[in-house]
Design an enzyme around this catalytic site. Sequence first.
Site, short mmCIF file in Angstrom:
data_model
loop_
_atom_site.label_atom_id
_atom_site.label_comp_id
_atom_site.label_asym_id
_atom_site.label_seq_id
_atom_site.Cartn_x
_atom_site.Cartn_y
_atom_site.Cartn_z
N SER A 194 -7.45 -5.55 -5.17
CA SER A 194 -8.49 -5.97 -4.27
C SER A 194 -10.03 -6.06 -4.88
O SER A 194 -10.05 -5.26 -6.12
CB SER A 194 -8.72 -5.25 -2.74
OG SER A 194 -9.30 -4.16 -3.29
N LEU B 245 10.97 -20.49 -5.14
CA LEU B 245 9.88 -19.77 -4.52
C LEU B 245 8.66 -19.92 -5.05
O LEU B 245 8.56 -19.65 -6.26
CB LEU B 245 10.53 -18.08 -4.45
CG LEU B 245 9.54 -17.15 -3.90
CD1 LEU B 245 9.75 -16.96 -2.34
CD2 LEU B 245 9.74 -15.72 -4.57
N TRP C 41 2.81 8.00 -2.66
CA TRP C 41 4.09 8.20 -3.04
C TRP C 41 4.08 9.05 -4.36
O TRP C 41 5.01 9.94 -4.43
CB TRP C 41 4.76 6.78 -3.35
CG TRP C 41 6.18 6.84 -3.91
CD1 TRP C 41 7.29 6.49 -3.03
CD2 TRP C 41 6.68 7.06 -5.19
NE1 TRP C 41 8.36 6.82 -3.78
CE2 TRP C 41 8.15 7.11 -4.97
CE3 TRP C 41 6.41 7.25 -6.51
CZ2 TRP C 41 9.02 7.16 -6.25
CZ3 TRP C 41 7.00 7.77 -7.41
CH2 TRP C 41 8.47 7.48 -7.44
N ARG D 185 2.19 -4.85 6.26
CA ARG D 185 1.47 -3.87 5.47
C ARG D 185 2.40 -2.41 5.21
O ARG D 185 2.56 -2.07 6.55
CB ARG D 185 -0.02 -3.79 6.06
CG ARG D 185 -0.78 -2.49 5.27
CD ARG D 185 -2.20 -2.19 5.56
NE ARG D 185 -2.64 -1.47 4.73
CZ ARG D 185 -3.97 -1.52 4.12
NH1 ARG D 185 -4.75 -2.42 4.37
NH2 ARG D 185 -4.57 -0.59 3.41
N ASP E 273 0.90 -1.11 0.14
CA ASP E 273 -0.04 0.02 -0.01
C ASP E 273 0.97 1.33 0.02
O ASP E 273 1.85 1.43 0.53
CB ASP E 273 -0.89 -0.13 1.12
CG ASP E 273 -2.09 1.01 1.14
OD1 ASP E 273 -2.35 1.40 -0.12
OD2 ASP E 273 -2.67 1.39 1.91
N HIS F 19 2.17 3.60 -9.04
CA HIS F 19 1.89 1.99 -9.14
C HIS F 19 3.22 1.37 -10.15
O HIS F 19 3.61 0.38 -10.08
CB HIS F 19 0.71 1.76 -10.23
CG HIS F 19 -0.41 2.14 -9.14
ND1 HIS F 19 -0.62 1.96 -8.01
CD2 HIS F 19 -1.57 2.90 -9.69
CE1 HIS F 19 -1.85 2.33 -7.44
NE2 HIS F 19 -2.47 2.84 -8.41
C1 IPE Z 1 -5.32 -2.75 -0.13
O1 IPE Z 1 -4.99 -1.39 -0.43
C2 IPE Z 1 -5.29 -3.65 -1.50
C3 IPE Z 1 -4.20 -3.61 -2.23
C4 IPE Z 1 -2.94 -3.39 -1.60
C5 IPE Z 1 -4.00 -4.27 -3.39
P1 IPE Z 1 -6.05 -0.37 -0.41
O2 IPE Z 1 -5.50 0.91 -0.52
O3 IPE Z 1 -7.03 -0.60 -1.44
O4 IPE Z 1 -6.99 -0.41 1.03
P2 IPE Z 1 -7.86 0.63 1.75
O5 IPE Z 1 -9.04 0.84 0.74
O6 IPE Z 1 -7.04 1.75 2.17
O7 IPE Z 1 -8.03 -0.02 2.97
C1 IPE Z 2 -1.68 -0.08 -3.40
O1 IPE Z 2 -1.51 1.61 -3.38
C2 IPE Z 2 -1.81 -0.29 -4.68
C3 IPE Z 2 -3.40 -0.64 -5.06
C4 IPE Z 2 -4.40 -0.58 -4.09
C5 IPE Z 2 -3.44 -1.14 -6.35
P1 IPE Z 2 -2.64 2.63 -3.37
O2 IPE Z 2 -3.04 3.09 -4.88
O3 IPE Z 2 -3.78 2.12 -2.48
O4 IPE Z 2 -1.80 3.83 -2.77
P2 IPE Z 2 -2.40 5.02 -1.54
O5 IPE Z 2 -2.99 4.09 -0.45
O6 IPE Z 2 -3.55 5.72 -2.17
O7 IPE Z 2 -1.27 5.93 -1.40
MG MG Z 3 -4.16 2.27 -0.51
#
Ligand code: IPE
Ligand code: IPE
Ligand code: MG
Length: 243
Positions: free
Chosen positions: A61, A127, A21, A177, A16, A33
């Site tokens: 997700s 792995l 970033w 996490r 996450d 990403h």
């Molecule tokens: C969790 O991150 C899902 C992934 C890292 C793929 P999210 O950014 O979607 O989680 P929430 O919505 O903040 O809980």
């Molecule tokens: C996690 O990073 C990647 C995915 C859920 C695809 P985020 O895109 O959720 O990054 P933040 O939480 O908005 O910084």
């Molecule tokens: Mg996120």
Amino acid sequence: MSKSTAIPRHIAIVMDGNGRWASKRFLPRLGGHKKGVDALRKCVSHAMFRGVRVLTLFAFSSENWNRPAEEVSGLMHLLAVVLAREVPSLHAEGVRLHFVGERKGLSGKVQAGFDEAEVLTANNRNLILNICFNYGGRWDIVQAASSLAAKGEPITESSLHAAMGMAHVSDPDLIIRTGGEYRISNFLLWQAAYAELYFTPALWPDFSSTELDQAMADYARRERRFGKTSEQLKSLSGSQVSV
Ligand code: IPE
Ligand code: IPE
Ligand code: MG
């Protein structure tokens, strides 16, 4: 504690913080990403180097479909690019790939890419890399229970485990996490039952080998009791030493 128990056999990561970033650098979220893929690639190699046997990464997700359409389509395009670019090099490193999650709803190209990567890497042993994509813990529990019900099979802990997307691996020992949030966000709800949890404020694109080592060092200091008392565990390890 012996060295073998100090290295988690299976690490799972909620990657996450990509969006934050990117925002910090005035970049579009997709830039985060993309940078996150570099972190992922380094993390795979380093986990393998440290002797981790299974790495499970949460990439998209069930709920991430609710993001702006532009971000979702950007992520799908990035996935196709990354599959084409990284699968050959992961194969060369002896990584066995599994894609865990609902395939329905993904493009035919992506589904074919998942199938091809799994077949190509099926005999690799260095792995196991599980990529959770269009994955949700609730989805997995429901699809497993539904498939048992359809076959008229009893629902037990072991039958449910065997029907789930992660049936091919043992439960995660350590769940990391990144990104500073203290939540599970529908990841591995069933399999997380006795995982050690580790949270770091590091945003995923900044997650380095040093960060992974820190998480593993923290894990090595934990006492995993599985419902027993500390005293029981100490007398057990004492008796094992004397055998
Ligand atoms: C969790 O991150 C899902 C992934 C890292 C793929 P999210 O950014 O979607 O989680 P929430 O919505 O903040 O809980
Ligand atoms: C996690 O990073 C990647 C995915 C859920 C695809 P985020 O895109 O959720 O990054 P933040 O939480 O908005 O910084
Ligand atoms: Mg996120």
